[in-house]
Every structure is written in C-alpha cells, then in structure tokens.
Write a protein that holds these residues in place. Structure first.
Motif, PDB file in Angstrom:
ATOM      1  N   UNK A 224       0.818  -1.214   0.000  1.00 52.42           N
ATOM      2  CA  UNK A 224       0.000   0.000   0.000  1.00 52.42           C
ATOM      3  C   UNK A 224       0.844   1.252   0.000  1.00 52.42           C
ATOM      4  N   UNK A 225       1.952   1.254   0.758  1.00 47.38           N
ATOM      5  CA  UNK A 225       2.846   2.406   0.768  1.00 47.38           C
ATOM      6  C   UNK A 225       3.444   2.661  -0.609  1.00 47.38           C
ATOM      7  N   UNK A 226       3.941   1.610  -1.229  1.00 50.26           N
ATOM      8  CA  UNK A 226       4.557   1.769  -2.535  1.00 50.26           C
ATOM      9  C   UNK A 226       3.534   2.170  -3.592  1.00 50.26           C
ATOM     10  N   UNK A 227       2.343   1.611  -3.516  1.00 48.41           N
ATOM     11  CA  UNK A 227       1.302   1.926  -4.499  1.00 48.41           C
ATOM     12  C   UNK A 227       0.888   3.385  -4.396  1.00 48.41           C
ATOM     13  N   UNK A 228       0.704   3.885  -3.154  1.00 53.95           N
ATOM     14  CA  UNK A 228       0.304   5.286  -2.979  1.00 53.95           C
ATOM     15  C   UNK A 228       1.376   6.233  -3.502  1.00 53.95           C
ATOM     16  N   UNK A 229       2.643   5.897  -3.266  1.00 58.95           N
ATOM     17  CA  UNK A 229       3.723   6.756  -3.725  1.00 58.95           C
ATOM     18  C   UNK A 229       3.792   6.813  -5.245  1.00 58.95           C
ATOM     19  N   UNK A 230       3.469   5.705  -5.890  1.00 57.53           N
ATOM     20  CA  UNK A 230       3.534   5.650  -7.347  1.00 57.53           C
ATOM     21  C   UNK A 230       2.309   6.222  -8.021  1.00 57.53           C
ATOM     22  N   UNK A 231       1.136   5.974  -7.454  1.00 59.44           N
ATOM     23  CA  UNK A 231      -0.106   6.249  -8.168  1.00 59.44           C
ATOM     24  C   UNK A 231      -0.761   7.568  -7.789  1.00 59.44           C
ATOM     25  N   UNK A 232      -0.426   8.143  -6.641  1.00 56.33           N
ATOM     26  CA  UNK A 232      -1.131   9.337  -6.193  1.00 56.33           C
ATOM     27  C   UNK A 232      -0.819  10.514  -7.105  1.00 56.33           C
ATOM     28  N   UNK A 233      -1.847  11.155  -7.657  1.00 60.80           N
ATOM     29  CA  UNK A 233      -1.677  12.263  -8.583  1.00 60.80           C
ATOM     30  C   UNK A 233      -2.080  13.606  -7.994  1.00 60.80           C
ATOM     31  N   UNK A 234      -2.998  13.626  -7.038  1.00 63.66           N
ATOM     32  CA  UNK A 234      -3.489  14.888  -6.487  1.00 63.66           C
ATOM     33  C   UNK A 234      -2.521  15.423  -5.435  1.00 63.66           C
ATOM     34  N   UNK A 235      -2.641  16.727  -5.200  1.00 61.09           N
ATOM     35  CA  UNK A 235      -1.767  17.378  -4.223  1.00 61.09           C
ATOM     36  C   UNK A 235      -2.170  17.067  -2.789  1.00 61.09           C
ATOM     37  N   UNK A 236      -3.450  16.888  -2.559  1.00 61.03           N
ATOM     38  CA  UNK A 236      -3.953  16.672  -1.205  1.00 61.03           C
ATOM     39  C   UNK A 236      -4.916  15.497  -1.198  1.00 61.03           C
ATOM     40  N   UNK A 237      -5.168  15.008  -0.026  1.00 65.22           N
ATOM     41  CA  UNK A 237      -6.255  14.069   0.198  1.00 65.22           C
ATOM     42  C   UNK A 237      -6.790  14.310   1.598  1.00 65.22           C
ATOM     43  N   UNK A 238      -7.771  13.537   2.017  1.00 62.42           N
ATOM     44  CA  UNK A 238      -8.384  13.804   3.316  1.00 62.42           C
ATOM     45  C   UNK A 238      -7.464  13.351   4.443  1.00 62.42           C
ATOM     46  N   UNK A 239      -7.714  13.909   5.623  1.00 60.02           N
ATOM     47  CA  UNK A 239      -6.960  13.491   6.794  1.00 60.02           C
ATOM     48  C   UNK A 239      -7.172  12.004   7.064  1.00 60.02           C
ATOM     49  N   UNK A 240      -8.375  11.511   6.813  1.00 54.93           N
ATOM     50  CA  UNK A 240      -8.636  10.081   7.003  1.00 54.93           C
ATOM     51  C   UNK A 240      -7.755   9.241   6.075  1.00 54.93           C
ATOM     52  N   UNK A 241      -7.603   9.669   4.817  1.00 57.21           N
ATOM     53  CA  UNK A 241      -6.741   8.943   3.885  1.00 57.21           C
ATOM     54  C   UNK A 241      -5.282   9.036   4.300  1.00 57.21           C
ATOM     55  N   UNK A 242      -4.874  10.220   4.749  1.00 48.34           N
ATOM     56  CA  UNK A 242      -3.493  10.390   5.201  1.00 48.34           C
ATOM     57  C   UNK A 242      -3.219   9.525   6.425  1.00 48.34           C
ATOM     58  N   UNK A 243      -4.197   9.439   7.316  1.00 48.93           N
ATOM     59  CA  UNK A 243      -4.007   8.600   8.507  1.00 48.93           C
ATOM     60  C   UNK A 243      -3.880   7.132   8.113  1.00 48.93           C
ATOM     61  N   UNK A 244      -4.737   6.682   7.186  1.00 47.49           N
ATOM     62  CA  UNK A 244      -4.665   5.288   6.759  1.00 47.49           C
ATOM     63  C   UNK A 244      -3.301   4.984   6.136  1.00 47.49           C
ATOM     64  N   UNK A 245      -2.789   5.938   5.342  1.00 50.25           N
ATOM     65  CA  UNK A 245      -1.482   5.743   4.719  1.00 50.25           C
ATOM     66  C   UNK A 245      -0.382   5.729   5.778  1.00 50.25           C
ATOM     67  N   UNK A 246      -0.421   6.681   6.716  1.00 50.61           N
ATOM     68  CA  UNK A 246       0.608   6.749   7.751  1.00 50.61           C
ATOM     69  C   UNK A 246       0.587   5.507   8.641  1.00 50.61           C
ATOM     70  N   UNK A 247      -0.600   4.952   8.888  1.00 46.49           N
ATOM     71  CA  UNK A 247      -0.686   3.779   9.753  1.00 46.49           C
ATOM     72  C   UNK A 247      -0.043   2.554   9.115  1.00 46.49           C
ATOM     73  N   UNK A 248      -0.027   2.494   7.779  1.00 46.11           N
ATOM     74  CA  UNK A 248       0.703   1.410   7.119  1.00 46.11           C
ATOM     75  C   UNK A 248       2.197   1.519   7.420  1.00 46.11           C
TER      76      UNK A 248
END
Length: 375
Positions: A224-248
């Motif tokens: 999930x960490x590698x996928x988000x780093x490769x695929x994320x195109x937008x500048x921002x996302x929600x705090x909930x999404x950021x928390x889910x990413x950070x928890x990984x």
C-alpha cells in the motif's frame, strides 16, 4: 515623482493595496509620456499650419508635453483604483465607487499638475502671458479627455493584471506539480532504499513462520505504501486517507522496533474530511524515528489533529532529543523544508509550519492548514 510599478500587488478584499514604485519603470514611463507629448505637439503644430494658421513653434509642445507629463504624475491614482477594483467581480458597489472617486482625483490632479507649470514655461521661453481660457469650458473639455484616457488605460491595465495572475497561477501549478512529483519520488526512494527494504523484509521474514496473518498484513502495508507513492496524482487528500497511509508505515515501524516506538493518535471529531498534503504525516513520523533511532529510551510519537479557528491544526510531537541536539540522520531539516515549500505552493500565506519543543524536550512540528473539507 510617481508612476507604474512593474508588478501589481494581488487584490485582497480585506485591505487596500498600494502601488509599488520602481525607479526603472518610473523613468521608463517618463520617457514614454515625454515622447507622447512631443509627438502630439508636432501633430498639433502641423495641424494648425495645415489649416492656414500660424503659431510659435514651441507653444503646442508646451501644451502637449505638460498634458502628457501631468498624466504620468497621476498614474498611481489609476493604478491604485485598478488593483483594488480590477473588475466587477469585487462587487459592483466597490468597483463603481472606487473608480468614480479615482477618476475625480485623476482628472482634478491632472489639471493641477498640467496647467500651473505652463505659466513659468511661457515666460521662460518668451511666449508671452499664458491664458488657459474660460474654466467653464476648459474643465469639462479636460474631464472628457481624461475620462477616455482613464477608461482605456484602466481596461488595459485590468487585462494586464488578469494576464499576470493567469501566468503566475500557471507557474505555481507547474512548480507544484514538480514539487509533488519530487515528493512522491522521495517517498518512493526512501521506501525503496536498501536499508528500508532490508529492514522491512527482514522484519516480515522474522514473523512469517510464526504469524502468517501478521505477515500478510505487513506485506499488504508495504504494498500500500509503494502503491500510494507511485499512483497518487493529487496534491492533497483527506486526513482520514493520510491517517490510513501513515498507519501502514507505522505498522512496519512497530514490527521492526517493537515497544521501542509507540505512536498515539488524537484526532478530534469532524476533522477527518479536512484536506491535507499527501504523505505529510508519514514524513513527520519518519523524521521523528530517524532522528532518534540511536537512542535506547522508548520513543513515543503523538499525532494530534483538531480545529483551530478557521484552520485545521496538525501536530506531530515526540519524546526524543528535539531540534537542538545533533542526530544520526543526515541532511537535517530537508524534509521539513520541502514540506514548507509544498504548503506555500498549495495555500500561500494561509498555511504555516512551525518547529517547537514538546513538554519532555522532544521535537514538535505544527501545521496550520486552511479549513478545506471534502464532503
């Protein structure tokens, strides 16, 4: 002496903006208006001669040069009106009010700057006594000419400001895209760094024969960490999404460091939908661990999120060595500097980052973000 600046300050509804004067532009416009005065003086002189009249050669030049330089003197009035009310989008009342007052000041001061110098110039050049004429006719005539000049110059100036704003926005967007691409690359590079992969895979290998379910979760977190780093195109996302990413990321840290690293969350209700920069919390947690990885004492990282007036406040605080002590990490401050640049590009002066000290002496990083919520 006053004139146009090369750049116009942006318009803010909350306050009045004043022109910024630059010597190079002031002198350049002086030369331009002097040239206009000379051109118009020659035109008037030739017109009078063409109609069979006669006039001292210097007289029409005095009229037109003083008229043109009078406009040059009062240009800051027009500039101030345009930058504070460039178009009806600021509201018709403000737009019309500013320009009515601006035009009255413009034409009044133009005549004040134009007529009095003609008296000493006539005497100096041997043209006799200067007679401006009947003010009942002269003032409406000058006001009519000034209205045309004010309207045309104001419209052109508004178009120029709009063009500059579009250009600046395009540059900001291009720079932001580059910054975000760099952020994704840095995040991915850090995760693909041999030490990171070695530690992550070694941790997974250590538990795979003891706890297959946990191994599966860790592999999923790494993917999930590698996928988000490769695929994320937008500048921002929600705090909930950021928390889910950070928890990984935190799950991999927990598997590696065990009880040496503890992460605690304190997220106030209602802020989960706030927009935050992608990977911001992951980067701050990573910094906290990286700058304290040589310490034997347990490290606690606290992540807080709450509303603070019109902003959302994010805080990442640790119980480590703080900013004042040297750490084993190389390139101190690079991650925070990069995050500051991202905030400036996303929000300008509406967002800020502050470094501080926690109650135990550890590092604290606070982010104030404008309240932008995804429904």
């Amino acid at each position: 002496m006053a004139s146009l600046p090369t750049e116009s300050p942006s318009v803010h509804a909350s306050g009045w903006q004043w022109p910024r004067l630059r010597a190079r532009t002031v002198l350049g416009l002086f030369a331009l208006f002097l040239g206009i005065g000379l051109w118009n003086g020659l035109t008037v002189f030739l017109t009078i001669l063409g109609n069979g009249g006669s006039i001292p050669v210097l007289e029409p030049f005095v009229w037109e040069i003083t008229g043109a330089l009078g406009v040059w003197v009062v240009l800051p009035i027009l500039h101030a009106a345009v930058i504070n009310a460039p178009g009806p989008r600021v509201g018709w009342a403000r737009f019309l009010g500013i320009h009515v007052v601006g035009f009255v000041l413009f034409t009044t001061l133009h005549m004040v700057a134009m007529v009095p110098p003609r008296y000493p110039l006539y005497a100096l050049l041997g043209l006799g006594h200067y007679d401006y004429g009947d003010l009942a006719f002269r003032i409406p005539m000058e006001a009519q000419k000034d209205l045309i000049a004010y309207s045309v110059a104001g419209a052109l100036w508004s178009l120029l400001i709009a063009w500059r704003e579009r250009q600046a926005r395009a540059v900001r967007e291009a720079t932001l895209e580059s910054e975000l691409r760099e952020a994704r690359l840095q995040a991915l590079t850090g995760q693909l760094h041999p030490h990171f992969l070695f530690n992550a895979l070694n941790t997974i290998s250590a538990v795979m024969y003891e706890d297959l379910a946990r191994t599966d979760r860790l592999l999923s977190d790494l993917g999930g960490l590698l996928r988000a780093s490769l695929e994320r195109q937008e500048a921002t996302w929600t705090l909930a999404e950021e928390r889910a990413h950070a928890e990984r990321f935190i799950a991999l840290l927990a598997a590696r460091f065990g009880e040496r690293v503890t992460v605690r969350w304190d997220v106030a209700p209602g802020v989960e939908g706030a927009r935050v920069p992608c990977f911001a919390l992951q980067a701050l947690v990573e910094n906290a661990v990286k700058h304290n990885q040589d310490r034997r004492e347990p490290l606690e990282v606290r992540i807080r999120a709450r509303e603070d007036g019109a902003s959302v406040l994010l805080e990442v605080e640790d119980t480590g060595r703080g900013f004042g002590e040297p750490s084993p990490a190389k390139g101190p401050g690079v991650g925070l500097t990069h995050l500051e640049r991202i905030l400036a590009l996303l929000h300008g002066g509406r967002a800020r980052l502050e470094r501080g000290q926690g109650p135990e002496g550890g590092a604290r990083v606070s982010l104030w973000l404008p309240r932008e919520v995804t429904a």
